[in-house]
Design a protein around this motif. Sequence first.
Motif, mmCIF file in Angstrom:
data_model
loop_
_atom_site.group_PDB
_atom_site.id
_atom_site.type_symbol
_atom_site.label_atom_id
_atom_site.label_comp_id
_atom_site.label_asym_id
_atom_site.label_seq_id
_atom_site.Cartn_x
_atom_site.Cartn_y
_atom_site.Cartn_z
ATOM 1 N N ASP A 1 8.166 5.207 6.239
ATOM 2 C CA ASP A 1 7.538 6.513 6.437
ATOM 3 C C ASP A 1 8.337 7.579 5.702
ATOM 4 O O ASP A 1 9.472 7.879 6.064
ATOM 5 C CB ASP A 1 7.473 6.829 7.927
ATOM 6 C CG ASP A 1 6.555 8.002 8.245
ATOM 7 O OD1 ASP A 1 6.140 8.718 7.311
ATOM 8 O OD2 ASP A 1 6.264 8.194 9.435
ATOM 9 N N VAL A 2 7.730 8.139 4.654
ATOM 10 C CA VAL A 2 8.372 9.169 3.850
ATOM 11 C C VAL A 2 7.824 10.553 4.213
ATOM 12 O O VAL A 2 8.351 11.565 3.804
ATOM 13 C CB VAL A 2 8.182 8.878 2.336
ATOM 14 C CG1 VAL A 2 8.973 9.848 1.484
ATOM 15 C CG2 VAL A 2 8.578 7.446 2.006
ATOM 16 N N GLY B 1 4.930 9.310 -4.227
ATOM 17 C CA GLY B 1 3.867 8.315 -4.306
ATOM 18 C C GLY B 1 3.768 7.581 -5.629
ATOM 19 O O GLY B 1 3.802 6.341 -5.680
ATOM 20 N N MET B 2 3.646 8.321 -6.708
ATOM 21 C CA MET B 2 3.494 7.675 -8.015
ATOM 22 C C MET B 2 4.765 6.957 -8.469
ATOM 23 O O MET B 2 4.692 5.809 -8.913
ATOM 24 C CB MET B 2 3.004 8.676 -9.064
ATOM 25 C CG MET B 2 1.605 9.213 -8.776
ATOM 26 S SD MET B 2 0.357 7.942 -8.401
ATOM 27 C CE MET B 2 0.166 7.209 -10.002
ATOM 28 N N PRO B 3 5.950 7.577 -8.333
ATOM 29 C CA PRO B 3 7.159 6.841 -8.742
ATOM 30 C C PRO B 3 7.381 5.544 -7.951
ATOM 31 O O PRO B 3 7.734 4.517 -8.522
ATOM 32 C CB PRO B 3 8.296 7.832 -8.499
ATOM 33 C CG PRO B 3 7.652 9.168 -8.559
ATOM 34 C CD PRO B 3 6.272 8.972 -8.012
ATOM 35 N N VAL C 1 0.863 -1.174 0.000
ATOM 36 C CA VAL C 1 0.000 0.000 0.000
ATOM 37 C C VAL C 1 0.902 1.227 0.000
ATOM 38 O O VAL C 1 1.800 1.342 0.839
ATOM 39 C CB VAL C 1 -0.945 0.048 1.220
ATOM 40 C CG1 VAL C 1 -1.642 1.398 1.313
ATOM 41 C CG2 VAL C 1 -1.971 -1.062 1.145
ATOM 42 N N VAL C 2 0.666 2.107 -0.963
ATOM 43 C CA VAL C 2 1.352 3.397 -1.005
ATOM 44 C C VAL C 2 0.302 4.445 -0.668
ATOM 45 O O VAL C 2 -0.653 4.641 -1.418
ATOM 46 C CB VAL C 2 1.978 3.670 -2.394
ATOM 47 C CG1 VAL C 2 2.623 5.047 -2.409
ATOM 48 C CG2 VAL C 2 2.985 2.595 -2.752
ATOM 49 N N ILE D 1 4.015 -1.146 3.686
ATOM 50 C CA ILE D 1 3.256 0.104 3.649
ATOM 51 C C ILE D 1 4.248 1.241 3.473
ATOM 52 O O ILE D 1 5.224 1.342 4.220
ATOM 53 C CB ILE D 1 2.442 0.322 4.938
ATOM 54 C CG1 ILE D 1 1.433 -0.814 5.125
ATOM 55 C CG2 ILE D 1 1.751 1.683 4.920
ATOM 56 C CD1 ILE D 1 0.769 -0.836 6.484
ATOM 57 N N ILE D 2 3.992 2.071 2.473
ATOM 58 C CA ILE D 2 4.822 3.243 2.231
ATOM 59 C C ILE D 2 3.927 4.460 2.434
ATOM 60 O O ILE D 2 2.965 4.659 1.696
ATOM 61 C CB ILE D 2 5.436 3.219 0.821
ATOM 62 C CG1 ILE D 2 6.283 1.957 0.652
ATOM 63 C CG2 ILE D 2 6.267 4.484 0.584
ATOM 64 C CD1 ILE D 2 6.671 1.646 -0.770
#
Length: 149
Positions: free
Chosen positions: A88-89, A21-23, A12-13, A65-66
């Motif tokens: 966690d970004v 997110g998209m990359p 899950v992003v 999970i990102i």
Amino acid sequence: RTGIDTVGKNVVVAGRSKNVGMPISMLMHTDGRHERPGGDATVTIAHRFTPKEQLKVHTCLADIIIAAAGVPNLITADMIKEGAAVIDVGINRIQDPTTGKTRLVGDVDFEEVKKKAGFITPVPGGVGPMTVAMLMKNTVTAAKNILTL
């Protein structure tokens, strides 16, 4: 480096930005046999407006999970399965209720999630320093390429 296999995993992003997110979603789901191999994972993309209950349905099934939605403590311990890898970004500035000072937190409730997660990155000090290091490396590479033209 951690040895976390992504092939066939549920990811899950949480976040759909053009920078993170998209990359990362594309990287995680791209075919591993491609010229630029990817993770061969099954990816679900959520965002800051995904209802919390719906997000929880997806994150409870996720092996990885990102979190990159820009929402402090979006991911809580009840939303992850035991042993999941949590990256966690997120970078959020909040006011500490006890000191009144501003502090950095991520999109994950680190103190609670670390009790369940198999792997977790902190904020600050997690992916941020690696991002800076890779930006510097790519800048040096680009400069070298220009100088050798």
